[in-house]
Design a protein around this motif. Structure first.
Motif, PDB file in Angstrom:
ATOM      1  N   ILE A  55      -4.829  19.506   1.552  1.00  0.00           N
ATOM      2  CA  ILE A  55      -5.958  19.654   2.491  1.00  0.00           C
ATOM      3  C   ILE A  55      -5.820  20.970   3.263  1.00  0.00           C
ATOM      4  O   ILE A  55      -6.785  21.730   3.425  1.00  0.00           O
ATOM      5  N   ASP A  56      -4.574  21.219   3.743  1.00  0.00           N
ATOM      6  CA  ASP A  56      -4.337  22.480   4.468  1.00  0.00           C
ATOM      7  C   ASP A  56      -4.620  23.686   3.582  1.00  0.00           C
ATOM      8  O   ASP A  56      -5.230  24.661   4.010  1.00  0.00           O
ATOM      9  N   LEU A  57      -4.140  23.596   2.332  1.00  0.00           N
ATOM     10  CA  LEU A  57      -4.365  24.704   1.394  1.00  0.00           C
ATOM     11  C   LEU A  57      -5.850  24.892   1.111  1.00  0.00           C
ATOM     12  O   LEU A  57      -6.341  26.026   1.038  1.00  0.00           O
ATOM     13  N   ARG A  58      -6.576  23.752   0.931  1.00  0.00           N
ATOM     14  CA  ARG A  58      -8.022  23.859   0.702  1.00  0.00           C
ATOM     15  C   ARG A  58      -8.714  24.490   1.910  1.00  0.00           C
ATOM     16  O   ARG A  58      -9.589  25.345   1.767  1.00  0.00           O
ATOM     17  N   ARG A  59      -8.313  24.029   3.116  1.00  0.00           N
ATOM     18  CA  ARG A  59      -8.891  24.598   4.340  1.00  0.00           C
ATOM     19  C   ARG A  59      -8.572  26.102   4.412  1.00  0.00           C
ATOM     20  O   ARG A  59      -9.450  26.934   4.696  1.00  0.00           O
ATOM     21  N   HIS A  60      -7.317  26.431   4.136  1.00  0.00           N
ATOM     22  CA  HIS A  60      -6.897  27.839   4.154  1.00  0.00           C
ATOM     23  C   HIS A  60      -7.668  28.643   3.096  1.00  0.00           C
ATOM     24  O   HIS A  60      -8.098  29.772   3.351  1.00  0.00           O
ATOM     25  N   MET A  61      -7.848  28.000   1.907  1.00  0.00           N
ATOM     26  CA  MET A  61      -8.581  28.682   0.847  1.00  0.00           C
ATOM     27  C   MET A  61     -10.041  28.897   1.255  1.00  0.00           C
ATOM     28  O   MET A  61     -10.619  29.965   1.036  1.00  0.00           O
TER      29      MET A  61
END
Length: 197
Positions: A55-61
């Protein structure tokens, strides 16, 4: 790791041994279940952490994609602005070049006219100088002729005056001689000597 399945043997054993075996199996099963539960708990925590990281990576992406989109838009805006400025500068430069070419053309025409006028003025000046030199030469010639004529007239006049003076002198000498003779005669009539007087 799942527990290994044991195959049942159909051999008969004594009941006490079978109870202890059963208890051992039970304890082993409880331990296996506890181990499996711990593993499952660890796996769940790991899955939760991975999902959270995802989720963090998706948000960051998404943030990075938005940032990239903004940067692309900024890049397009800058490119558009630079292109507009370039076209404006190119238009201004083209207009300036045309204006300067027109000025150069006008200045070349004016220069050609000035050079033609200068050549005309030089020709007129040379002609005036030639006319002036011719006039000066003519006047000098006339002056020389007048000088010669005046010298001639002067010589003729002096010669004439000299001859007139000679004639007058001769006439006066004759008159004076006559007068002397007359006075001498008169003096001698009175008895006087002219040399004594």
């Amino acid at each position: 790791m799942p527990p290994k399945k044991k195959t049942k043997k159909t051999t008969k054993k004594n009941p006490e041994k079978s109870d202890t075996d059963l208890e051992a199996k039970y304890r082993r099963s409880v331990l296996d279940i506890a181990t499996l539960q711990d593993r499952i708990a660890l796996q769940c925590e790991s899955v939760i952490k991975v999902q959270s990281d995802r989720i963090d990576l998706r948000r960051h992406m998404r943030d990075m994609e938005q940032k990239l989109q903004h940067e692309r838009q900024d890049h397009r805006d800058v490119n558009s602005d630079l292109s507009r400025q370039y076209k404006t500068m190119q238009t201004e430069l083209t207009n300036k070049v045309k204006r300067l070419e027109k000025e150069v053309s006008q200045l070349n025409e004016e220069l050609a006219l000035c050079q033609e006028e200068l050549r005309k003025e030089k020709r007129e000046r040379e002609q005036m100088e030639q006319e002036k030199d011719a006039t000066i030469a003519d006047l000098q010639h006339k002056l020389d002729n007048m000088e010669t004529d005046y010298e001639k007239v002067l010589h003729d006049t002096l010669d004439s005056l000299t001859s007139q003076l000679s004639v007058a002198q001769k006439g006066w000498e004759d008159k004076s001689t006559t007068l002397h003779q007359n006075y001498k005669g008169l003096l001698s009539e009175f008895g006087l000597n002219a040399l004594d007087i």
